[in-house]
Enzyme design. Structure first.
Site, PDB file in Angstrom:
ATOM      1  N   GLU A  21      36.111 -45.136 -26.315  1.00  0.00           N
ATOM      2  CA  GLU A  21      37.082 -46.089 -25.780  1.00  0.00           C
ATOM      3  C   GLU A  21      37.274 -47.257 -26.743  1.00  0.00           C
ATOM      4  O   GLU A  21      38.398 -47.711 -26.976  1.00  0.00           O
ATOM      5  CB  GLU A  21      36.616 -46.612 -24.424  1.00  0.00           C
ATOM      6  CG  GLU A  21      36.676 -45.581 -23.309  1.00  0.00           C
ATOM      7  CD  GLU A  21      36.058 -46.078 -22.012  1.00  0.00           C
ATOM      8  OE1 GLU A  21      36.096 -45.325 -21.029  1.00  0.00           O
ATOM      9  OE2 GLU A  21      35.540 -47.216 -21.992  1.00  0.00           O
TER      10      GLU A  21
ATOM     11  N   PRO B  53      25.365 -48.368 -15.546  1.00  0.00           N
ATOM     12  CA  PRO B  53      24.029 -48.786 -15.089  1.00  0.00           C
ATOM     13  C   PRO B  53      23.697 -50.241 -15.398  1.00  0.00           C
ATOM     14  O   PRO B  53      22.891 -50.857 -14.704  1.00  0.00           O
ATOM     15  CB  PRO B  53      23.105 -47.831 -15.858  1.00  0.00           C
ATOM     16  CG  PRO B  53      23.947 -46.621 -16.115  1.00  0.00           C
ATOM     17  CD  PRO B  53      25.324 -47.149 -16.369  1.00  0.00           C
ATOM     18  N   ASP B  54      24.306 -50.818 -16.449  1.00  0.00           N
ATOM     19  CA  ASP B  54      23.991 -52.193 -16.839  1.00  0.00           C
ATOM     20  C   ASP B  54      24.698 -53.230 -15.979  1.00  0.00           C
ATOM     21  O   ASP B  54      24.087 -54.216 -15.550  1.00  0.00           O
ATOM     22  CB  ASP B  54      24.385 -52.423 -18.308  1.00  0.00           C
ATOM     23  CG  ASP B  54      23.472 -51.687 -19.278  1.00  0.00           C
ATOM     24  OD1 ASP B  54      22.441 -51.157 -18.825  1.00  0.00           O
ATOM     25  OD2 ASP B  54      23.808 -51.631 -20.469  1.00  0.00           O
TER      26      ASP B  54
END
Length: 867
Positions: free
Chosen positions: A131, A66-67
């Protein structure tokens, strides 16, 4: 929902980690034949990554969707794509589940460069944090990994100390996850927050930062991906001497020639120097087998295209040497380049191929390896280095590595014999390795016999060559055939097509190739094909010449154009000739008289010239027939044993008797073809088909009736408007109500399907859903380029879980499925986003050249005819 991952697919030559350099490797990115296996096809799409070979990725891009997904991350991703850098982009927001998948961990480990884009909501994603943990573990445990963090509208101090939005994210995480997990996440954020990276603010030009990131990625890749050298024993002093001559820090163009006899180690030295200095240049290029390339038809242009494509990192095609020199001057010369031309011979002329030395950047460097110093005599300035023979200690060490399985010294009871073999190798690294491989794990009596045999060879200038032949003499009859076939015809050839020919002759290629590789007489690269050291190649060709010194027509293989033309004209060919390649003058023809004695011929390649007259039962044993000439094919040509048929520009029609007789045909290439192809379904053994420019085909034949077909490429069918179930070889649901219960499969073995340049094609009719599991059950790779009117593909096809690669360029399909320029936003994108490798670029190449040379596993380059 299954895990969704996407990475850049570049259908152009790229390097392979640990075996090719970042800038010079000319090998195709994907070798999809690795994935068309039963194990892979039976696995779920969510874990497709487990089947991938190590090293498919170079960069791992981690971000909070979303960013930045449609802004900074997309710009960076596209920039890496344009620079031909294989990047794994994980669509984190599509993931489900609590823990990171094993396939994703594998992708992180394979990538040497990790780029986390740390944005406002990055820490709110548990997958992004997982991650990041894996990235830091790789950095600490495995050499060669690097993390390049980007602090996107976030203060690095907030990352280090988990303040601001990071503090808020951890307050929520603490309610769901145990303290140990929280501590691990905070620790890695503290570490990454202290790393050198880029702090992106509202005042920064993001395009400039993307360029900076790309530059750092390129530098790191060049230091990680180096050329593999055969053996580094005793090479340091050679590298040091060449480095002095190269003088990289001095601002002046320099050419260094490495000269010496075959087998002395010139290529190994050049590769080692390349590995040492490549990171100090803008672009680098290592061109192998320059002499062999220049010996081909239009070889100078091929060499230019290889170099330009490598330097510019995009496939480039020039039509002639003048155009090539112009492109090099305009686009290559301005860069600081390192160009290595390996194994050049007298056919190489610097000015004719690369242009004027003075046009290149003053910081550029060139290394030319050659056995003939005349290659360098026309250059205005160059430095020459001539490698010395290996010292005795290093020679014994190298021999021991191959004779005794990696150790540096022989066992005490074999020291004396080992020293004698080292002496017989005369300081040549190649001979030391071949001798050692021949003796590996053999009993003492075998060693004694081979030592006596080598000592019996008289001291002549060719004594080392004759001693190398002893390794050849140990081969079986079939292994010798394979060795000589490759040495004379198939260097640079992918193994797939020769395997068809050898298998049809009961030569058993799998075991034969394995033995040759074990004896160090051959190397097999899945991307670049068969390779031999030039001394080994020369050995093979010398063996053939010695079959009959005086009469060329009595030799088993005729590859020299001069010899071939003379033999044909003089009708000297005999039943001893097994393989013949000839390029004639355009008005020359072969008749029964020239060919009637060649009864054992199993490979015939003819360029220009032609065949005419009554050939009847002539050439009864031909397995591989390659005819590239503008003229008719005799109506009664014998094709009973042919397994590979390659016809280019030949005048052949639907009623040609050869179609019906070719019941054993495995591979068919036609370019162009003016018939209707109504005969093709009779060739039920076909495994690979390539049809180019079939202008008269209004509909496609029922190719799905071919049960053995594995690869199908259809390029240039301008009259076909509709493709339906008839193409699949199945009846439509409306015309056959019983078809749903049929057990017939359509394309049961097909893994690769290409349908390009169908200009009028506007519909692919959906097939009966009852057939879904029976249509292309093994399909892995799809390509649809320049199908300008086709707006949609069958959902049943693109949604198959077996599909691993989809390529769409230059047509209406781009707008339906999306491309990198519009953020993958096509209306049909949701249906194909599960496909791991998706290339939906707009293709700026000319339509007329598309795919002529892009068929993965291009099998004719080694013959020098299909360029």
């Amino acid at each position: 929902m299954t895990n969704q991952t996407h990475f850049i697919n570049v259908p152009l030559p790229l390097l392979q980690p640990s075996s090719h350099s970042f800038n010079c490797c000319l090998a195709q990115f994907h070798s999809l034949e690795h994935f068309a296996t039963t194990d892979y096809l039976s696995s779920s799409s969510s874990d497709f990554m487990s089947a991938l070979p190590i090293g498919e990725y170079e960069v791992f891009l981690s971000f909070r969707g979303p960013d930045v997904r449609t802004t900074f991350a997309d710009h960076l991703y596209s920039c890496l794509a344009r620079s031909r850098i294989r990047t794994f982009r994980d669509e984190e927001e599509l993931r489900k589940g609590e823990t990171i998948a094993p396939s994703l961990i594998q992708a992180i480990r394979e990538s040497k460069i990790h780029i986390p884009i740390l944005s406002q909501s990055y820490a709110s994603s548990r997958w992004c944090l997982q991650e990041l943990v894996q990235m830091v573990k790789c950095l600490k445990r495995e050499k060669g990994h690097v993390i390049l963090p980007i602090f996107y509208f976030i203060d690095p101090r907030d990352v280090r100390h988990q303040e601001g939005p990071f503090k808020e994210a951890f307050e929520l995480h603490s309610q769901k996850f145990d303290p140990e997990t929280i501590r691990e996440w905070k620790d890695v954020l503290q570490e990454v927050g202290q790393m050198k990276g880029w702090h992106v603010t509202e005042l920064d030009g993001q395009g400039a930062i993307v360029d900076q990131v790309l530059h750092q990625v390129e530098l790191h890749l060049r230091s990680n991906y180096t050329l593999v050298t055969d053996e580094l024993v005793g090479i340091d002093s050679h590298v040091e001497e060449v480095m002095k001559l190269l003088d990289v820090d001095f601002i002046s163009r320099k050419i260094v020639g490495i000269h010496g006899m075959s087998g002395i180690g010139k290529t190994t030295i050049a590769k080692a120097v390349y590995n040492k200095v490549c990171s100090r240049f803008d672009r680098c290029c290592f061109l192998e087998n320059v002499g062999d390339i220049l010996s081909k038809y239009n070889g100078a242009v091929e060499l230019q295209n290889k170099m330009i494509s490598s330097i510019l990192r995009q496939e480039h095609k020039v039509g002639n040497t003048s155009e090539g020199v112009s492109v090099i001057k305009d686009r290559v010369c301005r860069l600081k380049t390192l160009i290595i031309l390996d194994d050049a011979d007298e056919r190489f002329e610097f000015d004719q191929i690369l242009g004027k030395l003075c046009d290149f950047s003053s910081k550029s460097r060139f290394i030319i390896t050659t056995r003939n110093t005349r290659v360098l005599k026309f250059l205005q300035e160059y430095k020459l280095y001539e490698p010395r023979e290996m010292s005795y200690d290093n020679a014994l060490k190298l021999f021991s590595k191959f004779a005794f399985g990696g150790v540096n010294h022989p066992p005490e009871d074999q020291v004396d014999m080992s020293k004698q073999f080292v002496k017989l190798a005369a300081g040549l690294p190649l001979a030391l390795k071949v001798f050692g491989s021949l003796l590996f794990r053999e009993h003492k009596r075998f060693w004694e016999e081979k030592l006596a045999e080598m000592k019996a060879i008289p001291p002549t200038s060719e004594q080392v060559q004759k001693r190398l032949k002893i390794s050849y003499d140990e081969l079986t009859r079939n292994e010798k055939k394979i060795f000589l076939d490759i040495a004379c015809f198939f260097l640079g050839e992918k193994k797939r097509l020769p395997f068809y020919m050898w298998s049809s002759c009961n030569i058993y290629p799998e075991s034969g190739i394995s033995t040759l590789v074990h004896r160090l007489l051959l190397k097999v690269d899945e991307k670049k094909g068969f390779w031999m050291h030039d001394r080994i190649r020369d050995l093979g060709r010398a063996i053939v010449r010695e079959e009959d010194i005086d009469r060329r027509g009595n030799r088993s293989r005729i590859w020299s154009q001069e010899d071939a033309v003379d033999i044909i004209h003089s009708r000297e060919g005999t039943d001893r000739v097994e393989m013949l390649r000839v390029e004639m003058a355009e008005d020359a023809t072969f008749t029964r008289k020239e060919l009637k004695k060649l009864s054992r011929l199993r490979y015939l390649a003819v360029r220009n010239g032609g065949l005419s007259g009554d050939l009847g039962e002539i050439l009864p044993n031909v397995r591989w027939l390659q005819l590239h000439y503008d003229g008719p094919i005799p109506t009664n040509f014998n094709t009973k044993e042919v397994v590979i048929l390659d016809l280019e520009n030949c005048h052949v029609e639907d009623n040609w008797t050869g179609w019906k007789a070719a019941s054993k045909l495995k591979v068919l290439n036609l370019k162009p073809y003016q018939g209707t192809l109504n005969w093709i379904s009779l060739l039920t053994n076909l495994a690979e088909v390539k049809l180019v420019d079939c202008n008269n085909c209004v509909t496609l034949p029922p190719l799905g009736n071919l049960p053995s077909l594995e690869r199908l490429e259809l390029v240039g069918f301008p009259s076909v408007r509709k493709v339906g179930p008839e193409f699949l070889g199945i009846a439509t649901s409306s015309s056959s109500s019983s078809s749903s219960s049929s057990t017939t499969f359509a394309f049961p073995k097909l893994t690769h399907l290409t349908m390009d340049r169908f200009r009028e094609w506007n519909e692919w009719e959906e097939w009966d859903s009852n057939h879904d599991h029976r249509v292309m059950p093994c399909i892995a790779a799809l390509s649809f380029d320049y199908c300008k009117r086709l707006a949609k593909l069958p959902d049943q096809l693109v949604q198959k879980k077996t599909v691993w690669s989809l390529q769409i360029c230059g047509g209406a399909l781009n707008f339906a499925y999306g491309n990198p320029d519009d953020g993958w936003s096509g209306e049909e994108w949701e249906k194909v986003k599960h496909i791991p490798s998706t290339d939906m670029g707009t293709c700026d190449m000319y339509e007329s050249t598309m795919h002529y040379d892009s068929w993965e596993g291009q099998a004719y380059n080694g013959t020098g005819f299909w360029q």
